[in-house]
Design an enzyme around this catalytic site. Structure first.
Site, mmCIF file in Angstrom:
data_model
loop_
_atom_site.group_PDB
_atom_site.id
_atom_site.type_symbol
_atom_site.label_atom_id
_atom_site.label_comp_id
_atom_site.label_asym_id
_atom_site.label_seq_id
_atom_site.Cartn_x
_atom_site.Cartn_y
_atom_site.Cartn_z
ATOM 1 N N HIS A 88 -2.016 14.426 31.564
ATOM 2 C CA HIS A 88 -2.758 13.339 30.907
ATOM 3 C C HIS A 88 -3.696 12.653 31.904
ATOM 4 O O HIS A 88 -4.823 12.304 31.578
ATOM 5 C CB HIS A 88 -1.781 12.287 30.360
ATOM 6 N N GLY B 280 -6.622 18.607 26.545
ATOM 7 C CA GLY B 280 -6.135 19.592 27.503
ATOM 8 C C GLY B 280 -6.167 20.994 26.918
ATOM 9 O O GLY B 280 -5.782 21.199 25.765
ATOM 10 N N ARG C 38 7.544 17.405 27.142
ATOM 11 C CA ARG C 38 8.790 18.015 26.659
ATOM 12 C C ARG C 38 9.621 18.626 27.775
ATOM 13 O O ARG C 38 10.788 18.972 27.554
ATOM 14 C CB ARG C 38 8.475 19.115 25.639
#
Ligand code: AMP
Length: 291
Positions: A37, A147, A187
């Protein structure tokens, strides 16, 4: 940094940005921020006067309630990262703020979604384009940053922007990886220790596919898939969801010599489904998408 959780306040903030004639870059996220990010934010800061980030775990794009529940969240941590990175405003709405009542309009994505994550997560991209349409209308960015780890999302956002005439420039950003090659993902915290160790093999499997393409000018799609599948079978206990090789960004299996291609993988571990990909030109050289 301003933290805004109401749409009307966000619109007021954006109005003041536009009034000053400042350019606006936008990075939509689901939070639990990591270096991936941050790479998008860095890119947005380079090319815009003002940078807005959204943190919103969009229930509409989760087709499994367990996945939505397990999705990691820590807004205070995110807020710190965003402040340190010099972000100007974070939009952090509640689910009720974004979806105060049942929607009367449903969006349907009819191309680029019958493969990869689109086929294994029905309704996912419909949820993605719905929330992005709302966010694009609220934030009115000049440029958005996505992304290429989520390459199918890039392909779908590209179609959304063109089909619905959003006056927005789409910037794909290369995948940020751990030292062992694992693509960073929120995740990853849901992996067990042994799963985390073997998850680096996902990237290795893609490199095997790329190596075959680089060494065989007349490579065949089914061979690429087989090489990657065989490698994964041998090197990971995760359950393969898909392995595919398609044209990019149209995501078709009819690949022409002029096409860029994507080789992509999704693997289920116990509490996390991981995806990764490489986007290559037809000769196998990295187009973009990996650092
Ligand atoms: P998410 O919070 O998972 O919805 O991701 C928000 C944005 O960050 C999306 O555009 C993702 O593609 C991007 N992103 C997630 N992981 C990475 C990564 N490892 N490298 C680069 N971008 C990423």
């Amino acid at each position: 940094m301003k933290v805004i959780d109401k749409i009307v306040e966000m619109k007021q903030f954006i109005y003041s940005v536009k009034e000053k004639g400042q350019s606006l870059g936008f990075v939509p996220t689901m939070g639990y921020l990591h270096e991936g990010h941050r790479a998008l934010i860095k890119e947005a800061k380079k090319h815009n006067d003002v940078v807005a980030v959204s943190v919103f775990v969009n229930p509409l794009q989760f087709n499994q309630s367990s996945d939505l529940e397990q999705y990691p969240r820590d807004f205070l941590r995110d807020e710190n990262i965003l402040t340190n990175d010099g972000v100007d405003v974070v939009f952090y709405p509640s689910v009720d703020e974004m979806y105060p009542n049942e929607l009367s309009i449903e969006m349907n994505v009819v191309k680029r979604t019958n493969v990869l994550c689109g086929s294994s997560r029905p309704g996912h991209f419909e949820g993605v384009v719905t929330v992005l349409t709302k966010l694009f209308n609220i934030v009115q960015p000049d440029q958005v940053y996505f992304g290429s780890k989520d390459a199918q999302q890039v392909a779908v956002v590209d179609a959304l922007i063109h089909d619905l005439n959003f006056d927005i420039r789409l910037n794909p950003v290369s995948t940020v990886r751990e030292k062992d090659g694992l693509a960073l993902s929120s995740r990853n915290v849901n992996l067990t220790t042994s799963e985390r160790t073997e998850a680096s093999e996902i990237f290795q499997s893609l490199l095997k596919g790329q190596e075959y393409i680089l060494n065989n000018p007349n490579w065949e799609r089914h061979q690429v898939i087989e090489i990657i599948k065989n490698y994964l079978d041998e090197h990971t206990t995760g359950k393969v969801d898909y392995v595919d090789c398609l044209s990019f960004p149209n995501l078709l299996d009819d690949i022409d010599k002029n096409h860029d291609i994507i080789i992509a993988v999704a693997i289920y571990y116990q509490k996390a489904r991981l995806i990764d990909n490489l986007i290559l030109n037809h000769n196998g050289f990295i187009k973009y998408g990996s650092e």
